[in-house]
Design an enzyme around this catalytic site. Structure first.
Site, short mmCIF file in Angstrom:
data_model
loop_
_atom_site.label_atom_id
_atom_site.label_comp_id
_atom_site.label_asym_id
_atom_site.label_seq_id
_atom_site.Cartn_x
_atom_site.Cartn_y
_atom_site.Cartn_z
CG LEU A 114 -2.89 126.52 38.52
CD1 LEU A 114 -4.02 125.50 38.34
CD2 LEU A 114 -3.46 127.87 38.92
CG ASP A 115 -0.55 128.66 44.76
OD1 ASP A 115 -1.50 127.94 45.09
OD2 ASP A 115 -0.61 129.91 44.79
CE LYS A 116 0.18 120.93 49.77
NZ LYS A 116 0.84 120.73 51.07
#
Length: 261
Positions: free
Chosen positions: A129-131
């Protein structure tokens, strides 16, 4: 006939330094063996080997690709015998702004900061999951299980609730399912439905059965739509449920098995 038998016997002799049974020879490099045992990640294993922290049958090995077999050889990491770690599977509700990485070169908070002092073995993220994204993240030290879940051909559904800065209509939802080609990759939603709408923005439920880098954000950007929030609410049959932000829990054996199918 006796001379022929001798020649045939000579032809079967094992070359010096080689095993007489090729099927019994180690098939994986040392770093991969350590990773498959669940004691650390592949990159961590490579680093440990190069630093001289790993011994095989009493000798320090500096080549991470050197074949090794944990069932036949005694492997030590930092002087401690290495055995197969107990398999651990957890679900974590990743907050927005947290990086999915063991270490961040910019010093940002990572998911591992949420797990410190928990007494858990090394765990690797199952997917990403990206930031800026939040929600359900799986972590495990079972690399084979993780590989099955992330294998594109398995088409494991991942469900997201996405807040967008637009008011979608039926035509847009259809276009999201039809997909676009962006930078040589086809991006499409398996399913896109409207959850609710306000005056200036709306929430969509988007299901993917494959995961490309920043898939949903890129797909929506191709239609000039920005993402305000992106929350993963389910992976396969496993829902995020009532798990609070920043909290984690162990998966039950039934949940692990269901995700494997």
């Amino acid at each position: 006939m006796a001379g022929m038998d001798r020649k045939q016997g000579q032809g079967r002799r094992t070359a010096p330094g080689r095993t007489a049974n090729p099927s019994a020879a180690p098939k994986h490099g040392l770093a991969r063996v350590l990773s498959k045992l669940g004691v650390c990640s592949r990159s961590q294993a490579e680093k440990a080997v190069r630093e001289g922290r790993v011994q095989v049958d009493g000798r320090v090995v500096l080549d991470p690709e050197r074949p090794a077999d944990a069932t036949r050889q005694r492997i030590l990491l930092d002087g401690e015998p290495v055995g197969e770690a107990k398999r651990v599977y957890i679900a974590l509700n990743k907050p927005r702004g947290i990086v999915v990485s063991a270490a961040d070169e910019r010093g940002r908070d990572t998911v591992y900061d949420l797990l410190k002092d928990a007494g858990l073995p090394w765990l690797g993220p199952v997917g990403r999951l990206d930031k800026a994204s939040e929600g359900l993240l799986l972590l495990s030290n079972d690399s084979a299980w993780a590989a099955r879940l992330t294998e594109p051909r398995q088409h494991v559904d991942k469900t997201y609730h996405v807040q967008i800065d637009a008011m979608p209509d039926a035509a847009l939802l259809e276009r999201l399912a039809q997909g676009v080609v962006e930078e040589g990759e086809r991006l499409a939603a398996k399913q896109a439905v409207l959850l609710r709408a306000g005056e200036k923005n709306a929430w969509l439920e988007i299901v993917l059965d494959e995961g490309r880098n920043r898939h949903i954000r890129r797909l929506l950007a191709a239609h000039d739509i920005g993402v305000l929030r992106l929350i993963r609410v389910a992976i396969g049959s496993l829902p995020l449920g009532e798990l609070a932000k920043g909290q984690w829990r162990h998966l039950s054996p039934g949940e692990v098995a269901a995700l494997s199918r």
